[in-house]
Design an enzyme around this catalytic site. Structure first.
Site, PDB file in Angstrom:
ATOM      1  N   ASP A   1       0.852  -1.176   0.364  1.00 15.63           N
ATOM      2  CA  ASP A   1      -0.088  -0.326  -0.044  1.00 15.63           C
ATOM      3  C   ASP A   1       1.158   0.720  -0.233  1.00 15.63           C
ATOM      4  OD1 ASP A   1      -1.970   1.319   0.533  1.00 15.63           O
ATOM      5  OD2 ASP A   1      -3.136   0.703   2.336  1.00 15.63           O
TER       6      ASP A   1
ATOM      7  N   LYS B   1       0.360   4.086  -2.201  1.00 10.27           N
ATOM      8  CA  LYS B   1       0.369   5.703  -2.653  1.00 10.27           C
ATOM      9  C   LYS B   1       1.062   6.444  -3.503  1.00 10.27           C
ATOM     10  CE  LYS B   1      -3.441   5.011   0.987  1.00 10.27           C
ATOM     11  NZ  LYS B   1      -3.176   4.146   1.655  1.00 10.27           N
ATOM     12  N   PHE B   2       1.792   6.115  -3.750  1.00  8.17           N
ATOM     13  CA  PHE B   2       3.102   7.002  -4.618  1.00  8.17           C
ATOM     14  C   PHE B   2       2.277   8.514  -5.291  1.00  8.17           C
ATOM     15  CE2 PHE B   2       6.035   3.381  -5.606  1.00  8.17           C
ATOM     16  CZ  PHE B   2       6.550   3.255  -3.899  1.00  8.17           C
TER      17      PHE B   2
ATOM     18  N   ILE C   1       5.682  13.159  -9.291  1.00  3.54           N
ATOM     19  CA  ILE C   1       5.985  13.690 -10.344  1.00  3.54           C
ATOM     20  C   ILE C   1       6.501  11.986 -11.238  1.00  3.54           C
ATOM     21  CG2 ILE C   1       6.722  15.628 -10.822  1.00  3.54           C
ATOM     22  CD1 ILE C   1       9.591  15.078 -11.050  1.00  3.54           C
TER      23      ILE C   1
ATOM     24  N   ASN D   1       8.344  10.556 -13.854  1.00  2.00           N
ATOM     25  CA  ASN D   1       9.469   9.718 -13.211  1.00  2.00           C
ATOM     26  C   ASN D   1       9.605   9.579 -12.241  1.00  2.00           C
ATOM     27  OD1 ASN D   1      11.788   9.595 -14.651  1.00  2.00           O
ATOM     28  ND2 ASN D   1      13.087  10.785 -13.521  1.00  2.00           N
ATOM     29  N   THR D   2       9.765   9.849 -11.099  1.00  2.00           N
ATOM     30  CA  THR D   2      10.132   9.973 -10.110  1.00  2.00           C
ATOM     31  C   THR D   2       8.740   8.765  -8.697  1.00  2.00           C
ATOM     32  OG1 THR D   2      10.523  11.860  -9.014  1.00  2.00           O
ATOM     33  CG2 THR D   2      10.044  10.575  -6.998  1.00  2.00           C
TER      34      THR D   2
ATOM     35  N   THR E   1      -8.892   7.959   3.380  1.00  2.00           N
ATOM     36  CA  THR E   1     -10.383   8.005   4.336  1.00  2.00           C
ATOM     37  C   THR E   1     -10.413   9.157   5.205  1.00  2.00           C
ATOM     38  OG1 THR E   1      -8.327   6.308   5.884  1.00  2.00           O
ATOM     39  CG2 THR E   1     -10.423   5.787   4.324  1.00  2.00           C
TER      40      THR E   1
END
Length: 80
Positions: free
Chosen positions: A17, A19-20, A23, A25-26, A77
Site C-alpha cells: 500500500d 500510495k506513490f 512527478i 519520473n519519480t 479515508t
C-alpha cells in the site's frame, strides 16, 4: 526489511500500500525499486495525475519476473 521478512515467512501475495504520488519520473523510479520486492499488487495515488499513473504502469511492465498489478487510490479515508 519488514517486507523481506514477511516474504521469507512464506507470504505469496503481497499488496504494498505505497500510495506513490509525485512527478511521473519519480513515481516510475519508485515502482521500479519496489518491484524488487516482488509485490503482487501496489498502488499509486490518482492525485498524482494520469501521466504518473501511466509511468507507474509502464515501470511495472518493465520489471523482471511476474508483473505486479498497479491500481490507483482515488480518495483517502482521512485528509488531516
Amino acid at each position: 526489511q519488514g517486507v523481506r521478512e514477511v516474504r521469507a515467512a512464506g507470504a505469496e501475495r503481497l499488496f504494498l500500500d505505497t500510495k506513490f504520488s509525485d512527478i511521473p519520473n519519480t513515481v516510475a523510479g519508485a515502482v521500479r525499486s519496489i518491484c524488487r520486492l516482488r509485490p503482487w499488487m501496489l498502488n499509486v495515488h490518482a492525485m498524482a495525475g494520469s501521466a504518473a499513473m501511466r509511468a507507474a504502469a509502464q515501470a511495472a511492465r518493465e520489471t523482471d519476473g511476474e508483473r505486479p498489478l498497479v491500481i490507483a487510490v482515488t480518495v483517502l479515508t482521512s485528509l488531516d
